[in-house]
Design a protein around this motif. Structure first.
Motif, PDB file in Angstrom:
ATOM      1  N   ALA A 209       1.067  -0.831   0.435  1.00 41.21           N
ATOM      2  CA  ALA A 209      -0.187  -0.113   0.267  1.00 41.21           C
ATOM      3  C   ALA A 209       0.969   1.225   0.164  1.00 41.21           C
ATOM      4  O   ALA A 209       1.975   1.479   1.350  1.00 41.21           O
ATOM      5  N   ILE A 210       0.435   2.305  -1.301  1.00 45.41           N
ATOM      6  CA  ILE A 210       1.347   3.134  -1.255  1.00 45.41           C
ATOM      7  C   ILE A 210       0.844   4.661  -0.402  1.00 45.41           C
ATOM      8  O   ILE A 210       0.092   5.062  -1.466  1.00 45.41           O
ATOM      9  N   SER A 211       1.546   5.283  -0.099  1.00 44.39           N
ATOM     10  CA  SER A 211       0.964   6.513  -0.012  1.00 44.39           C
ATOM     11  C   SER A 211       2.085   7.386   1.004  1.00 44.39           C
ATOM     12  O   SER A 211       2.460   7.303   1.739  1.00 44.39           O
ATOM     13  N   GLN A 212       2.897   8.804   0.290  1.00 44.69           N
ATOM     14  CA  GLN A 212       3.310   9.420   0.394  1.00 44.69           C
ATOM     15  C   GLN A 212       2.914   9.796   2.198  1.00 44.69           C
ATOM     16  O   GLN A 212       3.956   9.993   2.972  1.00 44.69           O
ATOM     17  N   SER A 213       2.127  10.022   2.259  1.00 40.63           N
ATOM     18  CA  SER A 213       1.832  11.245   3.531  1.00 40.63           C
ATOM     19  C   SER A 213       1.448   9.962   4.796  1.00 40.63           C
ATOM     20  O   SER A 213       1.119   9.851   5.601  1.00 40.63           O
ATOM     21  N   GLY A 214       1.462   8.703   3.870  1.00 42.35           N
ATOM     22  CA  GLY A 214       0.136   7.900   5.052  1.00 42.35           C
ATOM     23  C   GLY A 214      -0.266   8.233   5.397  1.00 42.35           C
ATOM     24  O   GLY A 214      -1.748   7.029   6.063  1.00 42.35           O
ATOM     25  N   GLU A 215      -1.221   8.889   5.022  1.00 37.78           N
ATOM     26  CA  GLU A 215      -2.439   9.891   5.152  1.00 37.78           C
ATOM     27  C   GLU A 215      -3.830   9.034   4.981  1.00 37.78           C
ATOM     28  O   GLU A 215      -4.816   9.540   4.490  1.00 37.78           O
ATOM     29  N   SER A 216      -3.725   8.704   3.530  1.00 36.70           N
ATOM     30  CA  SER A 216      -5.077   8.469   2.038  1.00 36.70           C
ATOM     31  C   SER A 216      -5.915   8.516   2.156  1.00 36.70           C
ATOM     32  O   SER A 216      -5.889   6.580   2.633  1.00 36.70           O
ATOM     33  N   PHE A 217      -7.004   8.777   2.600  1.00 36.14           N
ATOM     34  CA  PHE A 217      -8.056   7.258   3.652  1.00 36.14           C
ATOM     35  C   PHE A 217      -7.991   5.802   2.481  1.00 36.14           C
ATOM     36  O   PHE A 217      -8.421   5.170   3.282  1.00 36.14           O
ATOM     37  N   GLU A 218      -8.514   6.670   1.564  1.00 42.54           N
ATOM     38  CA  GLU A 218      -8.316   5.128   0.339  1.00 42.54           C
ATOM     39  C   GLU A 218      -7.554   4.165  -0.112  1.00 42.54           C
ATOM     40  O   GLU A 218      -7.989   3.009   0.623  1.00 42.54           O
TER      41      GLU A 218
END
Length: 358
Positions: free
Chosen positions: A92-101
């Protein structure tokens, strides 16, 4: 303050720090991935993180020989979740680590998959907290459109794929793997040298200034690079920008090319599909398009066809598909400024969607 320019110019240091982070921790994650008996990987994210998942597919399948399925986070948990089992791993990839999807995707996969891995720039994020393992980048804080975080995220996907291949030991020739791992240390200098070519960068921005429809074409791992560049072009230069895989451009999009159209092709001589790109370039020029090419001088077919050439240093294929993003961030910045836009401001989007849009 001009945050986006500051953050673009921080890319070399962000890459250096992220490579060191990868050397320190990615092998342990690779060992756990292989110990899980994983026979396929889902790489999920949103926006630029989804495009990183596409790059991850090229790297993991080529070097580690593990089938990898990139998916948007929402598509993954809506349509693919029932195919996830204990032999699956989810990155699971998210630079912020906070993208809800993306957090929802990781949460719903956990307990079904053999391993859930978070790739993020934020060790304190919700994504890091719910993941079994974390691939951390070290880009530092970012306020404007994704630049240094996107670059380090793509590099992390590649570095992790090489680590998996090294641990596996049988999927790719050892000597070539060692060469590619060693080449990572060149990335910082390559990016610095590309960013220092400011006159050429501003010249290219000037060539693109009045373009209203940008068509960017790449092959193999250069396709997700084209996706990243056109996404940022829409965000900060506010231009209609479209990315295409080389052969797919012939199947429809080529028909709308007219005199005055601009096609940008990004590549290097390490790409086994360079001949396909040269054939497409010839077709585009025949239809009247102006051709902007970024490639190295050994890519002779494309170099000969270019109306405007931005030469890049020769690298291995996938490293080029990451490092060449850096000068294009500056091109897009100067393009936006030349149009009188403020590239630090969004009109309709936010940097990170932490809850559903309403």
């Amino acid at each position: 303050m001009d945050y986006i320019l500051k953050e673009i110019l921080e890319e070399p240091e962000a890459v250096k720090a992220s490579i060191q982070e990868g050397k320190a921790s990615y092998r342990k994650v690779a060992e756990r991935l292989l110990a899980s008996g994983c026979d396929r990987i889902y790489a999920v994210g949103c926006g630029s993180s989804y495009f990183t998942g596409i790059l991850a597919r090229y790297a993991l399948e080529r070097f580690a020989k593990i089938p990898t399925i990139p998916a948007t986070a929402v598509d993954f948990y809506t349509y693919s979740l029932d195919t996830v089992d204990r032999k699956s791993a989810v990155i699971a990839i998210s630079q912020s680590g906070e993208s809800f999807e993306t957090i929802d995707a990781a949460r719903k996969a956990k307990g079904r998959s053999g391993l859930t891995i978070g790739l993020t720039n934020n060790a304190e994020s919700r994504l890091a907290g719910i993941s079994d393992e974390v691939l951390l980048t070290a880009a530092g804080p970012e306020r404007a459109s994704g630049t240094k975080t996107v670059l380090t995220q793509m590099l992390a996907a590649y570095q992790f794929a090489l680590a998996v291949a090294q641990v596996k030991g049988t999927s790719y020739p050892r000597g070539e793997l060692d060469r590619l791992v060693g080449e990572l240390d060149r990335a910082v200098r390559i990016i610095q040298e590309l960013q220092e070519r400011l006159d050429e960068i501003k010249k290219l921005a000037g060539i693109l200034k009045d373009v209203t429809n940008l068509y960017m074409v790449g092959a193999g791992p250069f396709f997700p690079l084209a996706l990243q560049i056109t996404n940022t072009a829409r965000e900060i230069a506010q231009v209609h920008a479209y990315a295409f895989e080389v052969v797919e451009f012939r199947h429809g999009p080529l028909e709308i090319i007219r005199p005055g159209s601009t096609i940008v092709i990004i590549n290097n001589s390490g790409c086994p599909l360079s001949d396909e790109l040269a054939r497409l370039a010839a077709l585009g020029k025949r239809a009247g398009a102006s051709l902007v090419v970024a490639t190295d001088v050994a890519d002779k077919g494309l170099v000969a066809l270019a109306d405007h050439l931005f030469p890049v240093p020769a690298t291995s294929e996938i490293l080029g598909a990451i490092a060449y993003l850096a000068p294009f961030h500056l091109v897009l910045y100067h393009w936006a400024v030349a149009k009188g836009l403020n590239p630090n401001e969004f009109r309709n989007i936010v940097k990170t969607w932490t809850e559903k849009a309403s």
